[in-house]
Write a protein that holds these residues in place. Sequence first.
Motif, mmCIF file in Angstrom:
data_model
loop_
_atom_site.group_PDB
_atom_site.id
_atom_site.type_symbol
_atom_site.label_atom_id
_atom_site.label_comp_id
_atom_site.label_asym_id
_atom_site.label_seq_id
_atom_site.Cartn_x
_atom_site.Cartn_y
_atom_site.Cartn_z
ATOM 1 N N MET A 272 40.608 -31.345 77.022
ATOM 2 C CA MET A 272 40.506 -31.143 75.402
ATOM 3 C C MET A 272 39.537 -30.024 75.164
ATOM 4 O O MET A 272 39.922 -29.364 74.198
ATOM 5 C CB MET A 272 40.080 -32.277 74.777
ATOM 6 N N ARG A 273 38.340 -30.028 75.628
ATOM 7 C CA ARG A 273 37.462 -28.914 75.425
ATOM 8 C C ARG A 273 37.955 -27.510 75.530
ATOM 9 O O ARG A 273 37.789 -26.793 75.153
ATOM 10 C CB ARG A 273 36.027 -29.233 76.114
ATOM 11 N N ALA A 274 38.436 -27.360 76.926
ATOM 12 C CA ALA A 274 38.943 -26.201 77.488
ATOM 13 C C ALA A 274 40.491 -25.720 76.931
ATOM 14 O O ALA A 274 40.900 -24.647 77.035
ATOM 15 C CB ALA A 274 39.094 -26.303 78.830
ATOM 16 N N LEU A 275 40.938 -26.462 75.973
ATOM 17 C CA LEU A 275 42.317 -26.422 75.547
ATOM 18 C C LEU A 275 42.591 -25.013 74.818
ATOM 19 O O LEU A 275 43.597 -24.013 75.108
ATOM 20 C CB LEU A 275 42.744 -27.318 74.592
ATOM 21 N N PRO A 276 41.502 -24.488 73.835
ATOM 22 C CA PRO A 276 41.680 -23.131 73.265
ATOM 23 C C PRO A 276 41.798 -21.980 74.270
ATOM 24 O O PRO A 276 42.587 -21.139 74.244
ATOM 25 C CB PRO A 276 40.453 -22.795 72.559
ATOM 26 N N THR A 277 40.806 -22.208 75.210
ATOM 27 C CA THR A 277 40.761 -20.974 76.291
ATOM 28 C C THR A 277 42.145 -21.256 77.407
ATOM 29 O O THR A 277 42.703 -20.181 77.528
ATOM 30 C CB THR A 277 39.789 -21.394 77.310
ATOM 31 N N ILE A 278 42.513 -22.386 77.589
ATOM 32 C CA ILE A 278 43.882 -22.678 78.322
ATOM 33 C C ILE A 278 45.098 -21.841 77.533
ATOM 34 O O ILE A 278 45.941 -21.215 78.184
ATOM 35 C CB ILE A 278 44.077 -24.234 78.648
ATOM 36 N N MET A 279 45.244 -22.205 76.353
ATOM 37 C CA MET A 279 46.157 -21.648 75.652
ATOM 38 C C MET A 279 46.215 -20.220 75.362
ATOM 39 O O MET A 279 47.240 -19.614 75.592
ATOM 40 C CB MET A 279 46.328 -22.250 74.054
ATOM 41 N N GLU A 280 44.918 -19.595 75.226
ATOM 42 C CA GLU A 280 44.781 -18.023 75.174
ATOM 43 C C GLU A 280 45.018 -17.492 76.291
ATOM 44 O O GLU A 280 45.870 -16.522 76.554
ATOM 45 C CB GLU A 280 43.408 -17.723 74.808
ATOM 46 N N LEU A 281 44.680 -18.323 77.634
ATOM 47 C CA LEU A 281 45.063 -17.712 79.109
ATOM 48 C C LEU A 281 46.552 -17.703 79.323
ATOM 49 O O LEU A 281 47.231 -16.827 79.736
ATOM 50 C CB LEU A 281 44.338 -18.433 80.013
ATOM 51 N N ASN A 282 47.145 -18.694 78.830
ATOM 52 C CA ASN A 282 48.775 -18.817 78.808
ATOM 53 C C ASN A 282 49.524 -17.747 78.166
ATOM 54 O O ASN A 282 50.250 -16.994 78.876
ATOM 55 C CB ASN A 282 49.248 -20.078 78.418
ATOM 56 N N SER A 283 49.163 -17.416 77.012
ATOM 57 C CA SER A 283 49.444 -16.536 76.301
ATOM 58 C C SER A 283 49.598 -14.988 76.727
ATOM 59 O O SER A 283 50.265 -14.141 76.924
ATOM 60 C CB SER A 283 49.070 -16.291 74.689
ATOM 61 N N LEU A 284 48.114 -14.810 77.235
ATOM 62 C CA LEU A 284 47.780 -13.434 77.687
ATOM 63 C C LEU A 284 48.510 -13.402 78.976
ATOM 64 O O LEU A 284 48.931 -12.050 79.245
ATOM 65 C CB LEU A 284 46.348 -13.480 78.122
ATOM 66 N N TRP A 285 48.429 -14.186 80.035
ATOM 67 C CA TRP A 285 49.421 -14.077 81.097
ATOM 68 C C TRP A 285 51.049 -13.823 80.760
ATOM 69 O O TRP A 285 51.541 -12.944 81.462
ATOM 70 C CB TRP A 285 49.299 -15.400 82.134
ATOM 71 N N GLU A 286 51.508 -14.370 79.894
ATOM 72 C CA GLU A 286 52.876 -13.916 79.414
ATOM 73 C C GLU A 286 52.713 -12.520 78.836
ATOM 74 O O GLU A 286 53.930 -11.594 79.452
ATOM 75 C CB GLU A 286 53.277 -14.872 78.139
ATOM 76 N N MET A 287 52.026 -11.925 78.264
ATOM 77 C CA MET A 287 51.814 -10.491 77.833
ATOM 78 C C MET A 287 51.818 -9.588 78.980
ATOM 79 O O MET A 287 52.491 -8.572 79.273
ATOM 80 C CB MET A 287 50.658 -10.314 76.796
ATOM 81 N N VAL A 288 50.764 -10.020 80.040
ATOM 82 C CA VAL A 288 50.631 -9.571 81.340
ATOM 83 C C VAL A 288 51.803 -9.152 81.971
ATOM 84 O O VAL A 288 52.311 -8.342 82.386
ATOM 85 C CB VAL A 288 49.788 -9.880 82.039
#
Length: 562
Positions: A272-288
Amino acid sequence: MAADVKKLLEEHGRLEDERNLWKNHWQLVAEYVMQRKATFTTFEEPGAFINSEIWSDLAGKAAETSSSAFLGLVWPDNYSFKLEPLDEFKDDEELKAFFDEATETIQSEMDNPEAGLGLALDEFMTDYIVFGTPTMYVEEGETTAFKFEAWNLSQYCIDENAAGYINTFMKGFMLTTEGMVEKFGTKNVSRKVQELFKSGKLKDKHKVLHVIKPRSVLKDGGKGAQNMPFMSVYIEVEAKSVLRESGYHELPAFCARYSKRIGEKYGRSPSMRALPTIMELNSLWEMVTMGIEKSYDPPLALLDDGKFGGGTIDTSAGALNVLRVSGNGGNQNPIQQLFTVGSLSEVSVLLEKLEATVNDHYMIDRLIDFNNEQQMTAREFVGRQAIRQSTLRSPVTRIISELFTPLIERCFNIMLRAGKLGYVEGSPEAQAWQAANPNEDMRVIPQSLLSLQGKKKRIYWVRYMSPAVREQQSEEAQGIMNLYQFIGSVAPMAPELVDEMNHERASKRLGDIWAVPQECFNTKDEKEATQKAKAGLVAQQQQMMQLKQGAGVVKDLAAAAK
């Protein structure tokens, strides 16, 4: 007095309303970290492809690594604890021997694969890291001493007492018609279920609610299954009828919260604490991923000699875009790439930072030490271990106090009531066992234990020998060794310092910290026998020395007389 079904269902409705506030949160965490449990607000058919929207699996892998390493830290195997009497009973050799045998017996039964502790702990610890509110349930097994089960968070509600400890569980689950009749009997299910069973509709499903909570009033001094301190009521929800009512001597389910906000009942987790970073990481990997795809298979532009072009620009990988040839003077290449992707070097730096942040949330660097690049002194190693343990102390302490200690106490009580730890000497149960096993020695429950029965006084404590506890005590062990080293260096100048240390206590304390088996130490009788044997050997050596000296005197006298 039968359970008040209406009141229990109303209480379940209230707790369900409180739990509904968490469902969206749990669903979002599950979708990014543990897709197989993303059923809080949706339903997935068995075999459904549940990872289609995930571009980075780092969070799920980190959660599994963290839960596995954390479990190995606090419970590497079932031989991670020892039952010991309190200090006021430390001189009771009979009681110490009883708890030694009890520890071995309980550990052996917990280690039985059919009891399911290993699987339950693995599931429990994963939920502990991902959702922060797992529950373990233990009851007497049919073919084993225990039956362990990790409950799914999507099925149960919890409630606390005034002190903030969880003492109420309401678990809802589905059973088929056949399962209802098999578990509760034909006479106890509703008429509707009976008719479905008679007509052969065995696979129709029905909702059952299992309620576990304290009983406010105990009749007959708490005797009988329906008068035990904790009630156990199975309710057929649709029919609003009791399927089975019994009870427990102690709470059979244990819920551990990873961390808890004041005023909340459910826990919060690293996921739960890491969720913002996890979501950003997922979106960034999609872009990459899309950018790399375009770089290797870029969109192309084609010249068209028609009056109008395509009207839109397709920037997907391998796309073709038709452009009008008029106005370019005829000097433009008929086919060319459309450069829609910039440099990915800045993105790679951001990806590394995000991945490091996710791993930090899951404590990968503290749970698993990968640093083998530099050699450290013993003092540096102890200091480093102390830093690691100080950051892990809170979750370790919480899971020991909320799960393992009450779990072990529950297992001890189950086996004590079943007579597997011994019998009261002279009791009918003891006489029956002795008659059935005339050539075997019967375990006897010590009188000091019986004298405290019913007084609600603790006479033993659980000593853990897990790596987490040993690492927390490593600084203490190093201190003892440093002190002995210091005394050894100054002993020639100050020999009286040697007597400052109690060597027996120091050796036992080091043995506890280093998890040395107790059988390596002599018992009180063995120690006395060893000391007596040493004293006899010394006396024999002195006597031989005296005889030798006497013989020398006689020889000297004979020589003088001659």
